[in-house]
Design a protein around this motif. Structure first.
Motif, PDB file in Angstrom:
ATOM      1  N   ILE A 112       0.748  -1.212   0.153  1.00 24.87           N
ATOM      2  CA  ILE A 112      -0.047   0.049   0.006  1.00 24.87           C
ATOM      3  C   ILE A 112       1.031   1.091   0.037  1.00 24.87           C
ATOM      4  CG2 ILE A 112      -1.917   1.224   1.273  1.00 24.87           C
ATOM      5  CD1 ILE A 112      -2.705  -1.337   0.022  1.00 24.87           C
ATOM      6  N   LEU A 113       0.659   2.117  -1.000  1.00 24.16           N
ATOM      7  CA  LEU A 113       1.577   3.269  -0.926  1.00 24.16           C
ATOM      8  C   LEU A 113       0.954   4.327  -0.184  1.00 24.16           C
ATOM      9  CD1 LEU A 113       2.055   3.233  -4.971  1.00 24.16           C
ATOM     10  CD2 LEU A 113       3.403   2.238  -3.193  1.00 24.16           C
ATOM     11  N   SER A 114       1.625   4.702   0.809  1.00 29.42           N
ATOM     12  CA  SER A 114       1.175   5.570   1.695  1.00 29.42           C
ATOM     13  C   SER A 114       2.191   6.311   2.516  1.00 29.42           C
ATOM     14  CB  SER A 114       0.204   4.945   2.927  1.00 29.42           C
ATOM     15  OG  SER A 114      -0.178   5.818   3.883  1.00 29.42           O
ATOM     16  N   ARG A 163       4.099   3.221   6.165  1.00 31.03           N
ATOM     17  CA  ARG A 163       4.823   2.805   5.161  1.00 31.03           C
ATOM     18  C   ARG A 163       5.345   1.188   5.530  1.00 31.03           C
ATOM     19  NH1 ARG A 163       7.376   6.698   1.991  1.00 31.03           N
ATOM     20  NH2 ARG A 163       9.473   5.838   1.613  1.00 31.03           N
ATOM     21  N   GLN A 164       4.348   0.251   5.459  1.00 32.66           N
ATOM     22  CA  GLN A 164       4.607  -1.113   5.875  1.00 32.66           C
ATOM     23  C   GLN A 164       4.951  -1.846   4.877  1.00 32.66           C
ATOM     24  OE1 GLN A 164       0.522  -2.522   7.310  1.00 32.66           O
ATOM     25  NE2 GLN A 164       0.679  -1.116   8.914  1.00 32.66           N
ATOM     26  N   ALA A 165       5.633  -3.003   5.214  1.00 34.19           N
ATOM     27  CA  ALA A 165       6.171  -4.077   4.476  1.00 34.19           C
ATOM     28  C   ALA A 165       5.184  -4.712   3.572  1.00 34.19           C
ATOM     29  CB  ALA A 165       6.916  -5.091   5.345  1.00 34.19           C
ATOM     30  N   PRO A 166       5.303  -5.216   2.425  1.00 34.95           N
ATOM     31  CA  PRO A 166       4.437  -5.819   1.614  1.00 34.95           C
ATOM     32  C   PRO A 166       3.654  -7.188   2.341  1.00 34.95           C
ATOM     33  CG  PRO A 166       6.274  -5.628   0.424  1.00 34.95           C
ATOM     34  CD  PRO A 166       6.586  -5.118   1.831  1.00 34.95           C
ATOM     35  N   GLY A 168      10.636  -4.187   4.884  1.00 30.88           N
ATOM     36  CA  GLY A 168       9.803  -2.631   5.011  1.00 30.88           C
ATOM     37  C   GLY A 168       9.443  -2.282   3.727  1.00 30.88           C
ATOM     38  N   TYR A 169       9.390  -1.048   3.745  1.00 32.06           N
ATOM     39  CA  TYR A 169       8.823  -0.274   2.449  1.00 32.06           C
ATOM     40  C   TYR A 169       9.409  -0.562   1.289  1.00 32.06           C
ATOM     41  CZ  TYR A 169       5.500   3.291   0.466  1.00 32.06           C
ATOM     42  OH  TYR A 169       4.639   3.810  -0.255  1.00 32.06           O
ATOM     43  N   SER A 170      10.801  -0.638   1.303  1.00 30.63           N
ATOM     44  CA  SER A 170      11.560  -0.704   0.296  1.00 30.63           C
ATOM     45  C   SER A 170      12.332  -2.090   0.021  1.00 30.63           C
ATOM     46  CB  SER A 170      12.715   0.459   0.057  1.00 30.63           C
ATOM     47  OG  SER A 170      12.295   1.598  -0.072  1.00 30.63           O
TER      48      SER A 170
END
Length: 302
Positions: free
Chosen positions: A79-81, A85-88, A116-118
């Motif tokens: 989720i792009l927020s 910014r959570q892991a997939p 994580g997010y990246s």
């Protein structure tokens, strides 16, 4: 997207896959499969890492079904927020719980869906990495804001000695593993923990010079010692510092990852900051990103 029938969006995903055939670099199994409006699938992006699909949407987006017939090994959702910014999240297929290797133009990079997010590799920089690999034989390359050192890997495989600087020891360790995954000895290269701006000043005072300097800073960052960095206001300062450590015929790769700056505005920032009148060559985003224009990349040469 919500109003489309299942057969319509399914056809568009298969059509997007066909369009990627023939436009990717050889030995590449990590790329953008769907790029929103560029593939007539507004609101949805799909990145593929060695058969593992990462769906990316904004909060509230209603996902269609993704049957196994699409051919993914596993299916994850990010989720792009800006706030959360959570892991997939794992949706289907293999439950990937460990880092795995993905290929780009014969290079190998560790990907981690639990990081994580990246996930470890910015796919939109693929052609800049290819440019570096092809052109830096015998050079010394400074990779600032190095993250997991993908530019460093490309430069080292191209025959350069590399120096990677990042404010995260965790990502520098990840970068060392990327070097090892490509048969490179990390001990023959430098991985420096610290603020990139401070190290640019330090290199200048020491009289150290580099043939190529990569500048791909975050759009916004806050550091206890260095303070707040905003790309629109502070990029010129980075360019000035980088020019002080360039060899006489050195090159800069200048990148800005933001919708807030147009390519023309970014070029103007560079023109204002650069000494003399160099050649400023724009590098467009890779062809598997037809719906995106957020990444601005310019090669600066004298």
């Amino acid at each position: 997207m919500d109003s489309q029938t299942p057969s319509t969006w399914s056809e568009k995903i298969f059509a997007a896959h066909r369009r990627r055939e023939g436009i990717l670099l050889p030995a590449t199994d990590t790329y953008r499969l769907v790029d929103g409006d560029g593939d007539s699938l507004g609101g949805l992006a799909i990145d593929v890492y060695a058969g593992h699909w990462l769906l990316q949407t904004r909060p509230g987006f209603v996902l269609p079904a993704f049957p196994p017939e699409f051919g993914y090994r596993s299916l994850f959702l990010k989720i792009l927020s800006a706030r959360d910014r959570q892991a997939p999240i794992h949706l289907a297929g293999e439950p990937i719980t460990e880092p795995f290797l993905a290929g780009e133009n014969g290079m190998r990079f560790w990907i981690n869906f639990q990081a994580g997010y990246s996930q470890g590799l910015f796919l939109d920089q693929r052609e800049n990495r290819d440019e570096i690999r092809r052109t830096v034989a015998g050079q010394t390359v400074l990779n600032t804001f190095a993250y997991t050192c993908a530019f460093g890997v490309a430069a080292a495989l191209g025959g350069a000695r590399t120096v990677n600087v990042d404010l995260s020891r965790h990502y520098l360790d990840w970068g060392r593993r990327n070097y090892e995954a490509n048969g490179l000895d990390p001990s023959r290269h430098d991985f420096i923990y610290g603020d990139a701006l401070a190290w640019l000043r330090r290199f200048a005072r020491r009289g150290e010079r580099f043939d190529t300097v990569v500048l791909d800073p975050p759009t916004f960052s806050r550091d206890r010692k260095a303070g707040v960095f905003r790309i629109e206001e502070d990029y010129g300062m980075i360019v000035d510092l980088a020019c002080a450590v360039l060899t006489k015929r050195g090159r800069l790769l200048c990148c800005a990852n933001t919708h807030r700056l147009s390519a023309a505005q970014f070029r103007a920032i560079l023109r204002h900051a650069l000494p003399a009148r160099p050649s400023i060559i724009e590098r467009r985003m890779p062809p598997d990103f037809p719906g995106s224009d957020y990444l601005k990349s310019f090669w600066v040469e004298w």
